[in-house]
Write a protein that holds these residues in place. Structure first.
Motif, PDB file in Angstrom:
ATOM      1  N   GLN A 113     -20.127  35.297  -0.408  1.00  0.00           N
ATOM      2  CA  GLN A 113     -19.704  36.569   0.255  1.00  0.00           C
ATOM      3  C   GLN A 113     -19.595  35.644   1.556  1.00  0.00           C
ATOM      4  OE1 GLN A 113     -22.965  39.570  -0.589  1.00  0.00           O
ATOM      5  NE2 GLN A 113     -22.622  39.444  -2.517  1.00  0.00           N
ATOM      6  N   PRO A 114     -20.447  34.398   1.946  1.00  0.00           N
ATOM      7  CA  PRO A 114     -20.421  34.466   3.035  1.00  0.00           C
ATOM      8  C   PRO A 114     -18.759  33.544   3.173  1.00  0.00           C
ATOM      9  CG  PRO A 114     -22.817  33.377   3.070  1.00  0.00           C
ATOM     10  CD  PRO A 114     -22.061  34.257   1.430  1.00  0.00           C
ATOM     11  N   VAL A 115     -18.566  33.022   1.829  1.00  0.00           N
ATOM     12  CA  VAL A 115     -17.112  32.341   2.241  1.00  0.00           C
ATOM     13  C   VAL A 115     -16.302  33.673   2.531  1.00  0.00           C
ATOM     14  CG1 VAL A 115     -14.982  31.538   0.782  1.00  0.00           C
ATOM     15  CG2 VAL A 115     -17.865  30.679   0.628  1.00  0.00           C
ATOM     16  N   ALA A 116     -15.958  34.584   2.122  1.00  0.00           N
ATOM     17  CA  ALA A 116     -15.295  35.729   2.285  1.00  0.00           C
ATOM     18  C   ALA A 116     -15.198  36.087   4.278  1.00  0.00           C
ATOM     19  CB  ALA A 116     -14.841  37.035   1.444  1.00  0.00           C
ATOM     20  N   ARG A 117     -16.148  36.102   4.336  1.00  0.00           N
ATOM     21  CA  ARG A 117     -16.966  36.824   6.061  1.00  0.00           C
ATOM     22  C   ARG A 117     -16.252  36.121   7.096  1.00  0.00           C
ATOM     23  NH1 ARG A 117     -21.901  38.760   3.596  1.00  0.00           N
ATOM     24  NH2 ARG A 117     -23.006  36.720   3.891  1.00  0.00           N
ATOM     25  N   SER A 118     -16.631  34.844   6.038  1.00  0.00           N
ATOM     26  CA  SER A 118     -15.524  33.777   7.366  1.00  0.00           C
ATOM     27  C   SER A 118     -14.633  33.269   7.500  1.00  0.00           C
ATOM     28  CB  SER A 118     -16.352  32.050   7.045  1.00  0.00           C
ATOM     29  OG  SER A 118     -17.982  32.049   7.592  1.00  0.00           O
ATOM     30  N   PHE A 143     -11.275  26.935   3.460  1.00  0.00           N
ATOM     31  CA  PHE A 143     -10.825  27.647   5.290  1.00  0.00           C
ATOM     32  C   PHE A 143      -9.766  26.524   5.583  1.00  0.00           C
ATOM     33  CE2 PHE A 143     -15.490  27.624   3.242  1.00  0.00           C
ATOM     34  CZ  PHE A 143     -15.481  28.770   3.923  1.00  0.00           C
ATOM     35  N   GLU A 144      -9.364  27.438   6.949  1.00  0.00           N
ATOM     36  CA  GLU A 144      -8.796  27.056   7.675  1.00  0.00           C
ATOM     37  C   GLU A 144      -9.137  25.922   8.884  1.00  0.00           C
ATOM     38  OE1 GLU A 144      -6.074  30.051   9.087  1.00  0.00           O
ATOM     39  OE2 GLU A 144      -4.769  30.523   7.191  1.00  0.00           O
ATOM     40  N   GLU A 145     -10.586  26.295   9.292  1.00  0.00           N
ATOM     41  CA  GLU A 145     -10.448  25.448  10.034  1.00  0.00           C
ATOM     42  C   GLU A 145     -12.521  25.037   9.558  1.00  0.00           C
ATOM     43  OE1 GLU A 145      -9.136  24.404  12.565  1.00  0.00           O
ATOM     44  OE2 GLU A 145      -7.131  26.367  12.149  1.00  0.00           O
ATOM     45  N   PRO A 146     -12.900  23.990  10.317  1.00  0.00           N
ATOM     46  CA  PRO A 146     -13.875  23.709   9.315  1.00  0.00           C
ATOM     47  C   PRO A 146     -15.200  24.465  10.591  1.00  0.00           C
ATOM     48  CG  PRO A 146     -12.847  21.443  10.810  1.00  0.00           C
ATOM     49  CD  PRO A 146     -12.011  22.484  11.230  1.00  0.00           C
ATOM     50  N   LEU A 147     -14.698  25.121  11.479  1.00  0.00           N
ATOM     51  CA  LEU A 147     -15.855  25.677  12.969  1.00  0.00           C
ATOM     52  C   LEU A 147     -16.133  27.001  11.360  1.00  0.00           C
ATOM     53  CD1 LEU A 147     -17.572  26.518  14.357  1.00  0.00           C
ATOM     54  CD2 LEU A 147     -15.960  28.197  15.761  1.00  0.00           C
ATOM     55  N   HIS A 148     -14.863  27.679  10.746  1.00  0.00           N
ATOM     56  CA  HIS A 148     -15.420  29.096   9.042  1.00  0.00           C
ATOM     57  C   HIS A 148     -16.259  28.018   7.795  1.00  0.00           C
ATOM     58  CE1 HIS A 148     -10.855  30.095  11.866  1.00  0.00           C
ATOM     59  NE2 HIS A 148     -12.407  29.932  12.041  1.00  0.00           N
ATOM     60  N   ALA A 149     -15.896  26.776   7.954  1.00  0.00           N
ATOM     61  CA  ALA A 149     -16.017  26.809   7.219  1.00  0.00           C
ATOM     62  C   ALA A 149     -18.345  26.537   7.578  1.00  0.00           C
ATOM     63  CB  ALA A 149     -16.214  25.325   5.822  1.00  0.00           C
TER      64      ALA A 149
END
Length: 314
Positions: A42-47, A63-69
């Motif tokens: 779930q956190p994967v989708a939220r991010s 993820f497109e960006e490290p910050l999202h990961a």
């Protein structure tokens, strides 16, 4: 259709599920593990990320960006801790409290094709899990550079690690170790010692006729059976990457990375059992890889913390 993209790859691995199957049985344990993996997804989708595939008791996401990961990793740790705490309050199996989460991230080019991903960033993130301890998040320097300053400040450098199947070492950083509620007062009980008057200069390790000394600038040191390990111990009870010694906050920290456990016997006779936990090495003693140092069949590595200067008089 295949396409070349730059992405951040995240692997998450749920450790301790074997004990659940032993205590709950296959059907109930499968439901618990599946529920945990769903909660971690779930956190994967939220991010803003996407789960590429689930891997039994783990998952792979991009993820497109490290910050999202990075944001997803923090939420995933919190999600598992919440499950463990709620389970304890409801009187769930003790095996649930033993669940731990390891996360590894790498940033770089990869190939997206047929709903899957391939490339060096994928391989590096997968191999980094071998070097992660309980509730740790590891990431490569390429991912770290893309994070904002306040996030970068939460990581410390583990130096350059040689990963299985890869020739070039990888510079790795670790997020400050997270202790779940189950760890409080246990893993840290043996990890905190009074700071010495003089910081150690190095660490000497010995196994049979092999003796090597490592300065503080040469760490981390990985002990294991793999030819890529910094200190190789060829024994069937030793994991490929069994334990890791870090230099942190002026002391040598030993962390168990194995399935069979790591045991430390200090020169006063006390034996500390590490199961994905850490402790501070001080003085001298023995490290049992996969068995207690008093077990004659265990692979035992001697250690000595080196101080070249005498402490000042009190």
């Amino acid at each position: 259709m295949s396409r070349l993209v730059v992405r951040t790859v995240l692997f998450a691995d749920l450790r301790g599920s074997t004990a659940l199957f032993e205590s709950l049985g296959n059907e109930e344990a499968t439901g618990v593990v599946t529920g945990c993996i769903d909660a971690l997804a779930q956190p994967v989708a939220r991010s803003g990320g996407a789960v590429v595939k689930t891997l039994g008791d783990g998952l792979m996401a991009v993820f497109e960006e490290p910050l999202h990961a990075y944001g997803a990793a923090l939420q995933m740790h919190d999600a598992l801790e919440g499950i463990v705490v709620r389970g304890r309050e409801l009187g769930a199996s003790s095996g649930l409290a033993a669940l731990r989460l390891q996360i590894a991230m790498a940033h770089g080019e990869l190939v997206e094709t047929g709903g899957d991903c391939f490339g060096d960033a994928v391989n590096v993130a997968a191999r980094l899990l071998d070097h992660a301890s309980d509730n740790e998040t590891l990431l490569t320097v390429e991912a770290l550079r893309e994070l904002p300053a306040e996030a970068r400040a939460r990581f410390r450098r583990l130096d350059r690690l040689v990963l299985r199947g890869r020739v070039e070492p990888v510079e790795v950083h670790v997020l400050g170790v997270r202790r779940s509620a189950a760890d409080t007062g246990i893993a840290t009980e043996f990890s905190i010692v009074d700071p010495p008057d003089i910081e150690p200069d190095g660490l000497r390790l010995s196994w049979g006729r092999v003796k090597r000394s490592f300065g503080t600038g040469e760490l981390p040191v990985v002990l294991g059976r793999s030819p890529q390990s910094t200190f190789r111990v060829e024994d069937s009870r030793v994991s490929r990457s069994h334990a890791r010694v870090d230099w942190h906050a002026g002391s040598f920290q030993l962390t168990d990375l194995s399935y069979n456990g790591t045991y430390v016997q200090f020169n006063d006779g006390e034996i500390v059992s590490l199961r994905r936990g850490s402790c501070t090495l001080h003085g001298s003693g023995s490290i049992g890889l996969g068995g207690s140092p008093v077990d004659p069949l265990a692979a035992v590595v001697g250690f000595e913390v080196l101080r070249l200067a005498e402490p000042p008089p009190a």
